[in-house]
Design an enzyme around this catalytic site. Structure first.
Site, PDB file in Angstrom:
ATOM      1  N   ASP A 164       0.846  -1.205   0.000  1.00 33.33           N
ATOM      2  CA  ASP A 164       0.000   0.000   0.000  1.00 33.33           C
ATOM      3  C   ASP A 164       0.882   1.255   0.000  1.00 33.33           C
ATOM      4  OD1 ASP A 164      -2.503  -1.634   0.593  1.00 33.33           O
ATOM      5  OD2 ASP A 164      -1.245  -2.113   2.303  1.00 33.33           O
ATOM      6  N   HIS A 192      -4.650  -3.398   6.408  1.00 32.49           N
ATOM      7  CA  HIS A 192      -4.430  -3.648   4.963  1.00 32.49           C
ATOM      8  C   HIS A 192      -5.787  -4.063   4.388  1.00 32.49           C
ATOM      9  CE1 HIS A 192      -2.860  -4.981   1.186  1.00 32.49           C
ATOM     10  NE2 HIS A 192      -3.258  -6.217   1.399  1.00 32.49           N
TER      11      HIS A 192
HETATM   12  N1  LIG Z   1      -0.609  -8.150   2.500  1.00 32.09           N
HETATM   13  C1  LIG Z   1      -0.529  -7.930   1.204  1.00 32.09           C
HETATM   14  O1  LIG Z   1      -0.157  -6.832   0.764  1.00 32.09           O
HETATM   15  C2  LIG Z   1      -0.888  -8.997   0.210  1.00 32.09           C
HETATM   16  C3  LIG Z   1      -0.640  -8.763  -1.151  1.00 32.09           C
HETATM   17  C4  LIG Z   1      -0.964  -9.764  -2.066  1.00 32.09           C
HETATM   18  C5  LIG Z   1      -1.532 -10.964  -1.623  1.00 32.09           C
HETATM   19  N2  LIG Z   1      -1.754 -11.159  -0.303  1.00 32.09           N
HETATM   20  C6  LIG Z   1      -2.295 -12.424   0.200  1.00 32.09           C
HETATM   21  O2  LIG Z   1      -1.238 -13.403   0.177  1.00 32.09           O
HETATM   22  C7  LIG Z   1      -1.817 -14.718   0.163  1.00 32.09           C
HETATM   23  C8  LIG Z   1      -1.126 -15.556  -0.893  1.00 32.09           C
HETATM   24  O3  LIG Z   1      -1.384 -15.046  -2.181  1.00 32.09           O
HETATM   25  P1  LIG Z   1      -0.934 -15.849  -3.502  1.00 32.09           P
HETATM   26  O4  LIG Z   1      -1.404 -15.016  -4.643  1.00 32.09           O
HETATM   27  O5  LIG Z   1       0.457 -16.295  -3.411  1.00 32.09           O
HETATM   28  O6  LIG Z   1      -1.927 -17.109  -3.387  1.00 32.09           O
HETATM   29  P2  LIG Z   1      -1.793 -18.532  -4.084  1.00 32.09           P
HETATM   30  O7  LIG Z   1      -3.131 -19.174  -3.972  1.00 32.09           O
HETATM   31  O8  LIG Z   1      -1.143 -18.432  -5.410  1.00 32.09           O
HETATM   32  O9  LIG Z   1      -0.764 -19.277  -3.113  1.00 32.09           O
HETATM   33  C9  LIG Z   1      -1.087 -19.582  -1.800  1.00 32.09           C
HETATM   34  C10 LIG Z   1      -0.327 -20.839  -1.436  1.00 32.09           C
HETATM   35  O10 LIG Z   1      -0.552 -21.088  -0.061  1.00 32.09           O
HETATM   36  C11 LIG Z   1      -0.671 -22.480   0.097  1.00 32.09           C
HETATM   37  N3  LIG Z   1      -1.295 -22.818   1.380  1.00 32.09           N
HETATM   38  C12 LIG Z   1      -2.608 -22.859   1.700  1.00 32.09           C
HETATM   39  N4  LIG Z   1      -2.757 -23.274   2.973  1.00 32.09           N
HETATM   40  C13 LIG Z   1      -1.522 -23.467   3.473  1.00 32.09           C
HETATM   41  C14 LIG Z   1      -1.010 -23.889   4.725  1.00 32.09           C
HETATM   42  N5  LIG Z   1      -1.831 -24.207   5.740  1.00 32.09           N
HETATM   43  N6  LIG Z   1       0.323 -23.970   4.880  1.00 32.09           N
HETATM   44  C15 LIG Z   1       1.160 -23.671   3.874  1.00 32.09           C
HETATM   45  N7  LIG Z   1       0.740 -23.276   2.660  1.00 32.09           N
HETATM   46  C16 LIG Z   1      -0.575 -23.168   2.459  1.00 32.09           C
HETATM   47  C17 LIG Z   1      -1.479 -22.915  -1.124  1.00 32.09           C
HETATM   48  O11 LIG Z   1      -1.401 -24.326  -1.364  1.00 32.09           O
HETATM   49  C18 LIG Z   1      -0.819 -22.081  -2.212  1.00 32.09           C
HETATM   50  O12 LIG Z   1       0.280 -22.764  -2.803  1.00 32.09           O
HETATM   51  C19 LIG Z   1      -3.313 -14.483  -0.067  1.00 32.09           C
HETATM   52  O13 LIG Z   1      -3.988 -14.571   1.179  1.00 32.09           O
HETATM   53  C20 LIG Z   1      -3.384 -13.070  -0.608  1.00 32.09           C
HETATM   54  O14 LIG Z   1      -4.648 -12.480  -0.374  1.00 32.09           O
HETATM   55  C21 LIG Z   1      -1.443 -10.192   0.603  1.00 32.09           C
HETATM   56  O1  LIG Z   2      -6.299  -7.257  -2.555  1.00 32.03           O
HETATM   57  C1  LIG Z   2      -6.029  -8.425  -2.324  1.00 32.03           C
HETATM   58  O2  LIG Z   2      -6.861  -9.261  -1.934  1.00 32.03           O
HETATM   59  C2  LIG Z   2      -4.603  -8.896  -2.526  1.00 32.03           C
HETATM   60  C3  LIG Z   2      -3.644  -8.013  -1.823  1.00 32.03           C
HETATM   61  O3  LIG Z   2      -3.973  -7.863  -0.477  1.00 32.03           O
HETATM   62  C4  LIG Z   2      -3.456  -6.667  -2.487  1.00 32.03           C
HETATM   63  O4  LIG Z   2      -3.528  -5.647  -1.805  1.00 32.03           O
HETATM   64  O5  LIG Z   2      -3.213  -6.643  -3.707  1.00 32.03           O
END
Ligand SMILES: NC(=O)c1ccc[n+]([C@@H]2O[C@H](COP(=O)([O-])OP(=O)(O)OC[C@H]3O[C@@H](n4cnc5c(N)ncnc54)[C@H](O)[C@@H]3O)[C@@H](O)[C@H]2O)c1
Ligand SMILES: O=C(O)C[C@H](O)C(=O)O
Length: 338
Positions: A164, A192
């Site tokens: 962000d 967030h």
């Molecule tokens: N805070 C932020 O700024 C931000 C930004 C982008 C994404 N995210 C979040 O990050 C997370 C991951 O996003 P992504 O695009 O890589 O998702 P993705 O679905 O591509 O990957 C997630 C991975 O986590 C694994 N997983 C699920 N449960 C698990 C467990 N108990 N232990 C270990 N691994 C496990 C899945 O099998 C998968 O491989 C999501 O929750 C997304 O919303 C946060």
């Molecule tokens: O928005 C989402 O769910 C993914 C991530 O947290 C983001 O900010 O891009």
């Protein structure tokens, strides 16, 4: 440091290692972009059992990259193996949201992961481990993780709001047609989520070699208090609507920025945004995981104090705090009923 002058390897665990964020993240960490070009690394890659085949392919790719800093790669579906003796823990693994969802809609499914991983972290990680929670809802997942890992110091827990922060810098830079690194001291306050408060009241920008307050340079208070704020608040949803997948490259870059600054320190007179366990600063409930402006020295952050508040800012901070209190209560209910 070993006698030869070569540093001992650090152990870095990445959860959700088979997912899309990890795919970008592993490359940057392994290249030395975060911990330095002289810091050897042992990667611990955790995912769920059905993803072990995918992880074996990922290991082939890591090997094929011939990263000189990677000394070993441990792939596992065991939390014990994943968290044993780790120095750094990047909690990416969780379900991402789909179009039309808010991040808190993931709460019931995802907080249970963080309870289980918190208990494992408590038992097996080094007490000095530095933690970033990325999986959404990131602040509340971090709250639960910390709750179940009480012997780890509170200041070792953080959640990612640097994406962000970077988004806010990019919006200002694009408006003023300058490079994003000409913009400093933006702040993301709170959750967030779409209630976060991207605040540029103390931010500065360098235009043609002269440093000015962002409000003075932009000369459009209505935009800075209106569309700028909502664009940053809703940027994650906009990426999902366009890509049909949540942000991954920009999230991985932000994780690296967050950890690099935590490891090496922030520049003089500059701050960054990190979700940290509130010590009550700016009237926020103690113990909530709240994004603040922080400065970092010798591996420790401190919340920047004394930034001016007005009624507009105070209202936005209260709104995001209220949402975090509600999420916390729901998360505690979801994890204690097991
Ligand atoms: N805070 C932020 O700024 C931000 C930004 C982008 C994404 N995210 C979040 O990050 C997370 C991951 O996003 P992504 O695009 O890589 O998702 P993705 O679905 O591509 O990957 C997630 C991975 O986590 C694994 N997983 C699920 N449960 C698990 C467990 N108990 N232990 C270990 N691994 C496990 C899945 O099998 C998968 O491989 C999501 O929750 C997304 O919303 C946060
Ligand atoms: O928005 C989402 O769910 C993914 C991530 O947290 C983001 O900010 O891009």
């Amino acid at each position: 440091m070993a006698e030869s002058g070569v540093k001992d390897p650090i152990r870095v665990v990445i959860t959700g290692a088979a997912g899309q964020i990890a795919y970008s993240l592993i490359h940057q960490i392994s290249s030395g972009d975060v911990f330095g070009k002289d810091q050897p690394i042992i990667l611990h890659l955790l995912d769920i059992t059905p993803m072990m085949g995918v992880l074996s392919g990922l290991v082939m790719e890591i090997n094929d990259c011939s990263f000189p800093l990677i000394k070993d790669v441990v792939t596992t579906d065991s939390e014990q193996t994943a968290f044993t003796d780790v120095d750094v823990a990047l909690f990416v693994g969780a379900m991402p949201r789909k179009e039309g969802m808010e991040r808190k809609d993931l709460l019931t499914a995802n907080v249970k992961i963080f309870k289980s991983q918190g208990l494992a972290l408590e038992k097996f990680a080094k007490k000095t481990v530095k933690i970033i929670v990325v999986g959404n809802p990131a602040n509340t997942n971090c709250f639960i993780l910390a709750h179940y890992a009480q012997s780890i110091p509170r200041e070792n827990f953080s959640c990612l709001t640097r994406l962000d922060h970077n988004r806010a810098k990019a919006q200002i830079a694009s408006r003023l047609k300058v490079s994003p690194d000409a913009v400093k001291n933006v702040t993301i306050w709170g959750n967030h989520s779409s209630t976060q408060f991207p605040d540029v009241r103390s931010a500065k920008v360098t235009v043609n070699g002269v440093e000015t307050a962002v409000f003075e340079a932009v000369k459009d208070d209505a935009w800075l208090k209106g569309d700028f704020v909502s664009t940053v608040q809703k940027r994650g949803a906009a990426v999902i609507a366009a890509r049909k997948l949540s942000s991954a490259m920009s999230a991985a870059k932000a994780i690296c920025d967050h950890m690099r600054d935590w490891w090496n320190g922030t520049k003089d007179n500059e701050w960054v945004s990190m979700g940290v366990i509130s010590d009550g600063s700016y009237g926020v409930e103690k113990g909530l995981v709240f994004s603040y402006p922080v400065q970092i020295k010798n591996g420790s952050y401190s919340v920047v104090q004394g930034l001016a508040m007005d009624d507009w800012a105070q209202d936005l901070i209260e709104k995001t705090q209220k949402e975090l209190v509600e999420e916390k209560n729901d998360a505690v209910k979801a994890t204690s009923s097991e």
